[in-house]
Design a protein around this motif. Structure first.
Motif, PDB file in Angstrom:
ATOM      1  N   GLN A  90      51.072  29.631 -51.546  1.00 61.27           N
ATOM      2  CA  GLN A  90      51.065  28.534 -50.592  1.00 61.27           C
ATOM      3  C   GLN A  90      49.876  27.600 -50.783  1.00 61.27           C
ATOM      4  O   GLN A  90      49.859  26.498 -50.257  1.00 61.27           O
ATOM      5  CB  GLN A  90      51.066  29.067 -49.158  1.00 61.27           C
ATOM      6  CG  GLN A  90      49.817  29.835 -48.738  1.00 61.27           C
ATOM      7  CD  GLN A  90      49.908  31.308 -49.029  1.00 61.27           C
ATOM      8  OE1 GLN A  90      50.660  31.715 -49.922  1.00 61.27           O
ATOM      9  NE2 GLN A  90      49.163  32.117 -48.302  1.00 61.27           N
ATOM     10  N   MET A  91      48.852  28.057 -51.540  1.00 63.04           N
ATOM     11  CA  MET A  91      47.691  27.195 -51.761  1.00 63.04           C
ATOM     12  C   MET A  91      48.020  26.063 -52.729  1.00 63.04           C
ATOM     13  O   MET A  91      47.550  24.949 -52.558  1.00 63.04           O
ATOM     14  CB  MET A  91      46.510  28.011 -52.295  1.00 63.04           C
ATOM     15  CG  MET A  91      45.815  28.828 -51.228  1.00 63.04           C
ATOM     16  SD  MET A  91      44.282  29.523 -51.847  1.00 63.04           S
ATOM     17  CE  MET A  91      43.629  30.239 -50.331  1.00 63.04           C
ATOM     18  N   GLY A  92      48.750  26.360 -53.775  1.00 65.75           N
ATOM     19  CA  GLY A  92      49.107  25.324 -54.731  1.00 65.75           C
ATOM     20  C   GLY A  92      47.904  24.655 -55.363  1.00 65.75           C
ATOM     21  O   GLY A  92      47.859  23.431 -55.498  1.00 65.75           O
ATOM     22  N   LEU A  93      46.905  25.451 -55.768  1.00 62.97           N
ATOM     23  CA  LEU A  93      45.664  24.887 -56.286  1.00 62.97           C
ATOM     24  C   LEU A  93      45.717  24.671 -57.790  1.00 62.97           C
ATOM     25  O   LEU A  93      46.315  25.452 -58.519  1.00 62.97           O
ATOM     26  CB  LEU A  93      44.487  25.814 -55.963  1.00 62.97           C
ATOM     27  CG  LEU A  93      44.198  26.083 -54.486  1.00 62.97           C
ATOM     28  CD1 LEU A  93      42.993  26.995 -54.358  1.00 62.97           C
ATOM     29  CD2 LEU A  93      43.972  24.789 -53.735  1.00 62.97           C
ATOM     30  N   GLN A  94      45.081  23.596 -58.238  1.00 58.97           N
ATOM     31  CA  GLN A  94      44.844  23.351 -59.655  1.00 58.97           C
ATOM     32  C   GLN A  94      43.333  23.203 -59.843  1.00 58.97           C
ATOM     33  O   GLN A  94      42.648  22.659 -58.978  1.00 58.97           O
ATOM     34  CB  GLN A  94      45.546  22.079 -60.147  1.00 58.97           C
ATOM     35  CG  GLN A  94      47.064  22.066 -59.951  1.00 58.97           C
ATOM     36  CD  GLN A  94      47.453  21.611 -58.569  1.00 58.97           C
ATOM     37  OE1 GLN A  94      46.873  20.675 -58.037  1.00 58.97           O
ATOM     38  NE2 GLN A  94      48.437  22.282 -57.975  1.00 58.97           N
ATOM     39  N   PHE A  95      42.824  23.687 -60.978  1.00 59.79           N
ATOM     40  CA  PHE A  95      41.394  23.623 -61.255  1.00 59.79           C
ATOM     41  C   PHE A  95      41.136  22.728 -62.454  1.00 59.79           C
ATOM     42  O   PHE A  95      41.815  22.846 -63.480  1.00 59.79           O
ATOM     43  CB  PHE A  95      40.837  25.025 -61.524  1.00 59.79           C
ATOM     44  CG  PHE A  95      40.990  25.958 -60.349  1.00 59.79           C
ATOM     45  CD1 PHE A  95      42.040  26.851 -60.297  1.00 59.79           C
ATOM     46  CD2 PHE A  95      40.094  25.906 -59.305  1.00 59.79           C
ATOM     47  CE1 PHE A  95      42.195  27.709 -59.213  1.00 59.79           C
ATOM     48  CE2 PHE A  95      40.226  26.760 -58.226  1.00 59.79           C
ATOM     49  CZ  PHE A  95      41.286  27.659 -58.175  1.00 59.79           C
ATOM     50  N   THR A  96      40.148  21.829 -62.332  1.00 62.82           N
ATOM     51  CA  THR A  96      39.772  20.928 -63.422  1.00 62.82           C
ATOM     52  C   THR A  96      38.260  20.849 -63.505  1.00 62.82           C
ATOM     53  O   THR A  96      37.550  21.137 -62.537  1.00 62.82           O
ATOM     54  CB  THR A  96      40.340  19.514 -63.200  1.00 62.82           C
ATOM     55  OG1 THR A  96      39.778  18.966 -61.998  1.00 62.82           O
ATOM     56  CG2 THR A  96      41.850  19.524 -63.103  1.00 62.82           C
ATOM     57  N   MET A  97      37.763  20.456 -64.672  1.00 61.39           N
ATOM     58  CA  MET A  97      36.340  20.187 -64.827  1.00 61.39           C
ATOM     59  C   MET A  97      36.050  18.801 -64.270  1.00 61.39           C
ATOM     60  O   MET A  97      36.805  17.848 -64.489  1.00 61.39           O
ATOM     61  CB  MET A  97      35.939  20.247 -66.303  1.00 61.39           C
ATOM     62  CG  MET A  97      36.313  21.563 -67.000  1.00 61.39           C
ATOM     63  SD  MET A  97      35.563  23.007 -66.237  1.00 61.39           S
ATOM     64  CE  MET A  97      33.858  22.763 -66.709  1.00 61.39           C
ATOM     65  N   ALA A  98      34.965  18.670 -63.526  1.00 57.70           N
ATOM     66  CA  ALA A  98      34.612  17.392 -62.903  1.00 57.70           C
ATOM     67  C   ALA A  98      34.215  16.355 -63.954  1.00 57.70           C
ATOM     68  O   ALA A  98      33.669  16.689 -65.007  1.00 57.70           O
ATOM     69  CB  ALA A  98      33.471  17.604 -61.926  1.00 57.70           C
ATOM     70  N   THR A  99      34.477  15.095 -63.649  1.00 61.00           N
ATOM     71  CA  THR A  99      34.103  13.967 -64.511  1.00 61.00           C
ATOM     72  C   THR A  99      33.440  12.896 -63.655  1.00 61.00           C
ATOM     73  O   THR A  99      33.456  12.947 -62.419  1.00 61.00           O
ATOM     74  CB  THR A  99      35.329  13.364 -65.206  1.00 61.00           C
ATOM     75  OG1 THR A  99      36.159  12.727 -64.219  1.00 61.00           O
ATOM     76  CG2 THR A  99      36.137  14.436 -65.931  1.00 61.00           C
ATOM     77  N   GLU A 100      32.871  11.908 -64.320  1.00 60.05           N
ATOM     78  CA  GLU A 100      32.258  10.789 -63.597  1.00 60.05           C
ATOM     79  C   GLU A 100      33.276  10.082 -62.696  1.00 60.05           C
ATOM     80  O   GLU A 100      32.938   9.597 -61.625  1.00 60.05           O
ATOM     81  CB  GLU A 100      31.663   9.780 -64.588  1.00 60.05           C
ATOM     82  CG  GLU A 100      30.434  10.263 -65.336  1.00 60.05           C
ATOM     83  CD  GLU A 100      29.180  10.238 -64.485  1.00 60.05           C
ATOM     84  OE1 GLU A 100      29.261   9.861 -63.292  1.00 60.05           O
ATOM     85  OE2 GLU A 100      28.113  10.614 -65.010  1.00 60.05           O
ATOM     86  N   GLU A 101      34.536  10.043 -63.142  1.00 60.01           N
ATOM     87  CA  GLU A 101      35.574   9.343 -62.378  1.00 60.01           C
ATOM     88  C   GLU A 101      35.891  10.040 -61.051  1.00 60.01           C
ATOM     89  O   GLU A 101      36.488   9.436 -60.158  1.00 60.01           O
ATOM     90  CB  GLU A 101      36.854   9.223 -63.207  1.00 60.01           C
ATOM     91  CG  GLU A 101      36.775   8.241 -64.369  1.00 60.01           C
ATOM     92  CD  GLU A 101      35.883   8.738 -65.512  1.00 60.01           C
ATOM     93  OE1 GLU A 101      35.764   9.985 -65.663  1.00 60.01           O
ATOM     94  OE2 GLU A 101      35.291   7.895 -66.209  1.00 60.01           O
ATOM     95  N   ASP A 102      35.476  11.286 -60.894  1.00 63.01           N
ATOM     96  CA  ASP A 102      35.760  12.032 -59.666  1.00 63.01           C
ATOM     97  C   ASP A 102      34.712  11.806 -58.580  1.00 63.01           C
ATOM     98  O   ASP A 102      34.876  12.291 -57.456  1.00 63.01           O
ATOM     99  CB  ASP A 102      35.830  13.537 -59.967  1.00 63.01           C
ATOM    100  CG  ASP A 102      36.960  13.898 -60.910  1.00 63.01           C
ATOM    101  OD1 ASP A 102      38.083  13.428 -60.689  1.00 63.01           O
ATOM    102  OD2 ASP A 102      36.702  14.639 -61.879  1.00 63.01           O
TER     103      ASP A 102
END
Length: 327
Positions: A18-30
């Motif tokens: 139910q969380m539906g999480l995705q993980f990404t590395m942070a970037t300047e655009e974030d």
């Protein structure tokens, strides 16, 4: 789950469907999205706006985001220190509407798996906390050390006038400001490790390090003032970050001072020396957070109220450095 292509993907912890999480590395655009998620964090004293870009450039640090339906809802930063044996966990934040749902735990487990895949020498996870630790916490963590937290606020202009009046009546010798080479030598000496640092730990603005050459190299890249009472055989030592703006309001600055040692007079001396150096050119308001031996907290608080005439923002709280085995 998604991570940047520059890293191998470890076996990841399963999150509740139910969380539906995705993980990404942070970037300047974030950056803007992270700031929007982090509004009002730490009572307006959020350090991340000034450190985010630097964090992304540090070779042994990863900044990981959790997303839900494409939107950033959580962030965690992990940095490998102590000659590659320890991961420093910091910067955790979860969007207000997602708190209390287990997001932080899932993100932390993901970060642990990622660290183990990229830095297999890491054995220990370390962090600092300022909340009250309970019995369940001590089942999970080992307490390394703790410092009292004294948070005060003042107008820079008022402080400059007060310090000018104090300097007329002071007869004590000035604290010694160390150059990087002397700081490196002293803080790695057995005397400072044994007699000054709390449980042989350098805590710099919430970041706890063992006194190792590799860690001193990390600290040498930061804007820090290192002070001692005696450059040959110190009794009290301190570190002060250069002031930076915080989101609490226009013309508000944050000043962080970590003081190690148990001699009240020398602690006051170095506290005043840092204030003189770093309020001289400021205009506006300053939130100053001082970390010191818990037994000295009330005495320095009285000095701040009665001698400096500054406002205490809150009562006694503690900064606890804890660690656990990386699972």
């Amino acid at each position: 789950m998604k991570i940047d292509s520059g890293l191998s993907s470890p076996t990841l912890p399963e999150s509740p469907p139910q969380m539906g999480l995705q993980f990404t590395m942070a970037t300047e655009e974030d950056f803007e999205e992270i700031m929007a998620m982090s509004q009002d964090i730490y009572g307006g004293l959020d350090y991340l706006p000034t450190r985010y870009s630097t964090w992304l450039q540090e070779p042994h640090r990863m900044v990981i985001l959790a997303r839900k339906q494409g939107k950033v809802i959580a962030l965690e930063s992990v940095c490998v220190i102590d000659d590659g044996e320890t991961v420093l966990v910091e910067g955790l934040r979860v969007a207000p509407q997602e708190r209390g749902k287990g997001v932080a735990g899932v993100l932390l487990r993901f970060c642990s798996q990622l660290v183990k895949a990229r830095f297999p020498k890491v054995k220990v996870s370390r962090l600092t906390r300022d909340d009250q630790l309970g019995p369940k916490d001590f089942q999970k963590y080992r307490l390394i050390t703790k410092q009292g937290i004294l948070l005060v606020r003042f107008r820079a202009e008022d402080m400059k006038l007060c310090l000018a009046e104090l300097s007329i009546s002071e007869n004590a010798a000035e604290a010694a400001l160390l150059d990087p080479n002397d700081a490196h030598r002293l803080f790695l000496s057995s005397v400072v490790m044994r007699d000054v640092l709390p449980n042989a730990t350098i805590v710099q603005d919430w970041q706890p390090f063992k006194p190792l050459a590799s860690n001193m190299a990390i600290l040498a890249k930061k804007n820090i003032d290192w002070m001692v009472d005696d450059a040959r055989c110190p009794t009290v030592a301190s570190l002060c970050t250069f002031p930076f703006r915080v989101p609490i309001g226009d013309d508000w600055y944050y000043l962080n001072i970590d003081i190690f040692g148990k001699d009240l007079e020398l602690v006051q001396q170095q506290f005043l020396a840092h204030l003189r150096r770093h309020t001289a050119t400021l205009k506006g308001y300053v939130m100053c957070q001082v970390f010191l031996d818990p037994a000295l907290w009330e005495l320095l608080a009285e000095f701040c109220r009665n001698t400096l005439g500054v406002e205490l923002v809150k009562g006694y709280t503690e900064q606890c450095v804890v660690e656990s085995d990386l699972m």
